[in-house]
Design an enzyme around this catalytic site. Structure first.
Site, short mmCIF file in Angstrom:
data_model
loop_
_atom_site.label_atom_id
_atom_site.label_comp_id
_atom_site.label_asym_id
_atom_site.label_seq_id
_atom_site.Cartn_x
_atom_site.Cartn_y
_atom_site.Cartn_z
N GLY A 126 0.83 -1.21 0.00
CA GLY A 126 0.00 0.00 0.00
C GLY A 126 0.86 1.24 0.00
O GLY A 126 2.06 1.18 -0.31
N ASN A 127 0.29 2.38 0.32
CA ASN A 127 1.08 3.61 0.44
C ASN A 127 0.44 4.51 1.49
O ASN A 127 -0.62 4.19 2.04
CB ASN A 127 1.23 4.30 -0.91
CG ASN A 127 -0.11 4.71 -1.49
OD1 ASN A 127 -0.82 5.54 -0.93
ND2 ASN A 127 -0.49 4.11 -2.62
N HIS A 128 1.09 5.63 1.77
CA HIS A 128 0.67 6.47 2.91
C HIS A 128 -0.43 7.48 2.57
O HIS A 128 -0.72 8.34 3.38
CB HIS A 128 1.87 7.24 3.45
CG HIS A 128 2.86 6.36 4.15
ND1 HIS A 128 2.52 5.63 5.27
CD2 HIS A 128 4.15 6.05 3.89
CE1 HIS A 128 3.55 4.93 5.67
NE2 HIS A 128 4.57 5.17 4.84
N SER A 129 -1.03 7.40 1.40
CA SER A 129 -2.06 8.39 1.06
C SER A 129 -3.19 8.33 2.08
O SER A 129 -3.71 7.25 2.40
CB SER A 129 -2.62 8.10 -0.34
OG SER A 129 -3.80 8.82 -0.52
N ALA A 170 -3.80 7.78 -4.98
CA ALA A 170 -2.41 7.34 -5.12
C ALA A 170 -2.49 5.85 -5.47
O ALA A 170 -2.47 4.99 -4.59
CB ALA A 170 -1.66 7.56 -3.82
#
Ligand code: CTP
Length: 403
Positions: free
Chosen positions: A212-215, A280
């Site tokens: 995943g990512n930090h968005s 994102a």
């Protein structure tokens, strides 16, 4: 949620018996989430007290050009009051005040504020039947409408004189709904559809793990709120996020992976007027998703990744009438890279964030943007809250669309 939420309303009260109803009117505006300031004509204080209205509006009431305290005389700046308001409402508006408004007479603070107001002005006449029917009143009302003021029609019923007929001030509830409906009707994106992507995507490695990512999804959700405030019907396709949104015009579609986001977007895309990709999206996803939880073993664990579909590029490819907006998060050669993306993905507008700008990173409450359009016009903005940034982005969109 009322369209009046967060709006600044300046209520002008003049000397008619219906002035007593303004106490209730102020309460209704406060309940709708509006901020209220009251300006009274001196004579209206015989019908309702400034103390009542200042208590209910939670603001001092203004009625004179200057105010005195023990040491000082302070000027009530009518220009500031006029500029403060998003909407001005004169209720009740007596025959006398209507006449002065028509002719530009300024013999009290309310009239000075009216003449300096830049916002839409609503007026709710209230007087006796014969005065209401008099040619001079009818002419004044028409003239005020010609000037662009908005008439809240008087109701029929029993009047203070005992006569029965037209001339009663519209009931407070009706005044509030009249304004709400009028404002909604005139919203710039009324009847338009806006599609938004927001948040991160999660690409499953096995049933419990993902890439995943930090968005945080904040920017996309602020854009959805703003679009709805502007009257649009909003489809918000969101990846996993803790953000919430409650607005009757926003339909939230939750997805997890890039593939699900792609599918959801393309089930709406053909029928929207504006599409904004603020998500994102993961650029890569595991080639194989393990059916069972992957057990720990000695040595490294290679995970083979394949590229996801570029949702925004696909929207650009199949673009018809839609106005298409993308985001670019860059670390170097920001403007050149963003311009490249704008052209490659066939966008109408790109919103550039630079990771070199303090306060523009993922997850925060602020953002600093630069907006570039297809003719290479660039608009740079200062660091602002994401709510303000969403508003700026829609101003840029509205400047370039005839919706
Ligand atoms: N985007 C998308 N689908 C993807 C990847 C990105 O819709 N699979 C959208 C994002 O929502 C954003 C824009 O494309 O609006 C820019 O994404 P970004 O990842 O910065 O651009 P890329 O073209 O992927 O280039 P790079 O990663 O090399 O910067």
């Amino acid at each position: 949620m009322s369209v009046l939420k967060g709006k600044k309303i300046l209520l002008g009260v003049t000397a008619g018996i219906a002035a007593y109803k303004t106490a209730h009117l102020v309460r209704l505006f406060i309940k709708a989430g509006a901020e209220i300031q009251v300006v009274m004509t001196p004579a209206s204080k015989d019908f309702v007290t400034p103390l009542t209205l200042s208590t209910l509006s939670k603001n001092p009431v203004h009625s004179t050009f200057y105010e005195k305290n023990e040491e000082n005389e302070l000027w009530n700046n009518h220009v500031d009051l006029g500029l403060w308001a998003n909407y001005m409402l004169i209720a009740p508006a007596t025959a006398n005040t209507l006449s002065k408004m028509t002719h530009g007479t300024v013999d009290n603070l309310l009239l000075a504020v009216y003449l300096s107001a830049k916002c839409p002005v609503y007026f709710a006449p209230a007087m006796d039947l014969d005065m209401f029917k008099h040619q001079s009143t009818t002419d004044n009302i028409s003239k005020l409408q010609e000037f662009g003021n908005l008439l809240i029609p008087a109701a029929s019923g029993e009047l203070a004189s005992g006569l029965v007929g037209e001339g009663r001030m519209a009931e407070p509830e009706d005044i509030v709904s009249f304004m709400e409906n009028d404002i909604l009707e005139k919203l710039p994106l009324k009847g338009r559809k806006v599609l938004l992507t927001a948040g991160p995507t999660y690409e499953a490695i096995d049933p419990v793990r993902f890439i995943g990512n930090h968005s945080s999804g904040k920017m996309g959700f602020e854009l959805a709120s703003r679009a709805a405030e502007l009257g649009a019907e909003v489809i918000l396709v969101s990846g996993p996020t803790s953000q919430t949104i409650k607005h009757s015009l926003v339909k939230r579609v939750d997805v997890v992976s890039a593939e699900e986001m792609y599918e959801a977007v393309f089930s709406y895309y053909d029928n929207v007027d504006i599409a904004i990709a603020a998500a994102a999206v993961a650029d890569y996803t595991p080639v194989n998703k393990a059916k069972q939880k992957i057990k720990k073993k000695e040595g490294n664990l290679p995970i083979e990744l394949k590229a996801t579909k570029d949702i925004l590029a696909a929207m650009g490819n199949s673009k018809k009438e839609q106005f298409l907006v993308g985001f670019a998060l860059e670390t170097n050669d920001e403007v050149a890279n963003a311009k490249g993306k704008l052209a490659r993905k066939n966008l109408d507008l790109i919103v550039l964030n630079s990771l070199n700008d303090k306060g523009a990173a993922f997850g925060g409450d602020t953002n600093k943007i630069c907006v570039i359009d297809a003719s290479n016009n660039i608009a740079e903005y200062s660091l602002k809250s994401k709510e303000e940034v969403a508003s700026d982005i829609f101003s840029e969109i509205l400047k370039r669309t005839d919706v």
